[in-house]
Enzyme design. Structure first.
Site, PDB file in Angstrom:
ATOM      1  N   CYS A  21      53.168  -4.152 -29.770  1.00 42.65           N
ATOM      2  CA  CYS A  21      51.757  -4.959 -29.992  1.00 42.65           C
ATOM      3  C   CYS A  21      51.462  -4.402 -31.337  1.00 42.65           C
ATOM      4  CB  CYS A  21      50.858  -4.756 -28.816  1.00 42.65           C
ATOM      5  SG  CYS A  21      50.280  -3.011 -28.543  1.00 42.65           S
ATOM      6  N   ARG A  27      48.100  -3.153 -25.074  1.00 41.93           N
ATOM      7  CA  ARG A  27      49.157  -3.867 -24.413  1.00 41.93           C
ATOM      8  C   ARG A  27      50.456  -3.178 -24.291  1.00 41.93           C
ATOM      9  NH1 ARG A  27      48.253  -8.979 -28.293  1.00 41.93           N
ATOM     10  NH2 ARG A  27      47.763  -7.150 -29.672  1.00 41.93           N
ATOM     11  N   ASP A 137      45.088 -10.151 -26.692  1.00 48.21           N
ATOM     12  CA  ASP A 137      44.442  -8.720 -27.184  1.00 48.21           C
ATOM     13  C   ASP A 137      43.380  -8.409 -26.546  1.00 48.21           C
ATOM     14  OD1 ASP A 137      43.796  -6.464 -28.379  1.00 48.21           O
ATOM     15  OD2 ASP A 137      44.323  -7.190 -29.988  1.00 48.21           O
TER      16      ASP A 137
HETATM   17  P1  4NP Z   1      46.849  -3.484 -29.023  1.00 47.67           P
HETATM   18  O1  4NP Z   1      45.170  -3.726 -29.223  1.00 47.67           O
HETATM   19  O2  4NP Z   1      47.678  -4.247 -30.166  1.00 47.67           O
HETATM   20  O3  4NP Z   1      47.082  -4.256 -27.524  1.00 47.67           O
HETATM   21  O4  4NP Z   1      47.000  -2.025 -28.813  1.00 47.67           O
HETATM   22  C1  4NP Z   1      44.499  -3.344 -30.155  1.00 47.67           C
HETATM   23  C2  4NP Z   1      44.151  -1.923 -30.509  1.00 47.67           C
HETATM   24  C3  4NP Z   1      43.699  -1.777 -31.677  1.00 47.67           C
HETATM   25  C4  4NP Z   1      43.494  -2.780 -32.806  1.00 47.67           C
HETATM   26  C5  4NP Z   1      43.871  -4.092 -32.475  1.00 47.67           C
HETATM   27  C6  4NP Z   1      44.498  -4.328 -31.434  1.00 47.67           C
HETATM   28  N1  4NP Z   1      42.887  -2.384 -33.966  1.00 47.67           N
HETATM   29  O5  4NP Z   1      42.703  -3.426 -34.689  1.00 47.67           O
HETATM   30  O6  4NP Z   1      42.488  -1.308 -34.185  1.00 47.67           O
END
Ligand code: 4NP
Length: 171
Positions: A21, A27, A137
């Protein structure tokens, strides 16, 4: 259409999957935890090696998001990963790389060389109820977003296992 891995799966040569991800804190650690939990439950743990990574470096070294962990724990799944960034070497390490959304997929493909046999696909190709190709997300949403993500990833992991088990060779 059924997924076709490029090789048979044995205990000597476990099938290696990396879930990817953006941050590697919501995710993809959830996908990794659910998949690991399910194959263990089925007695198939030694046929698979799973990991996860993020295309971004924002959270490298961190545990999975606290809400992701508590939602997973409420479903009996422990998330134990520490965030790391996906990189070029991962194409040498994994048979299958599964992207959570189209943006992650595009980022992975920019690093992919023409010679690797690693397959890259979208996680939701395995979602039996999917209409939207992205795992949304949940990072900026509420608790419901995390529950939705968990159920998408649970359905998708179950179907992924269903499509891979015919390729297991029992020695
Ligand atoms: P992930 O969610 O991709 O599902 O781990 C996110 C976690 C952090 C960020 C974006 C998406 N961020 O921009 O910090």
């Amino acid at each position: 259409m059924e997924f076709q891995p490029t090789r048979s799966i044995t205990k000597e040569n476990p099938y290696r999957i990396c879930f990817v991800c953006l941050g590697n804190i919501c995710r993809s650690p959830t996908a990794e935890g659910i998949f690991q939990h399910k194959v263990k439950e089925l007695g198939l743990g030694s046929y698979f090696y799973v990991d996860s990574a993020g295309t971004g470096a924002y959270h490298v070294g961190e545990k999975a998001n606290a809400t992701s962990r508590s939602v997973a724990e409420s479903h009996g799944v422990s998330l134990l990963s520490r965030a790391r960034q996906f990189d070029y070497d991962d194409f040498n390490e994994f048979d299958l790389i599964l992207a959570m959304d189209a943006s992650n997929y595009a980022n992975i493909m920019t690093l992919k060389s023409g010679t690797t046999t690693t397959q890259v696909d979208m996680m939701r190709r395995f979602d039996t109820e999917g209409t939207n190709e992205d795992v949304p997300d949940p990072y900026y949403g509420g608790l419901n977003g995390f529950e939705v993500v968990f159920s998408i990833l649970e359905r998708s992991s179950k179907e992924l296992i269903n499509q891979l088990t015919p390729h297991i060779l029992n020695e």
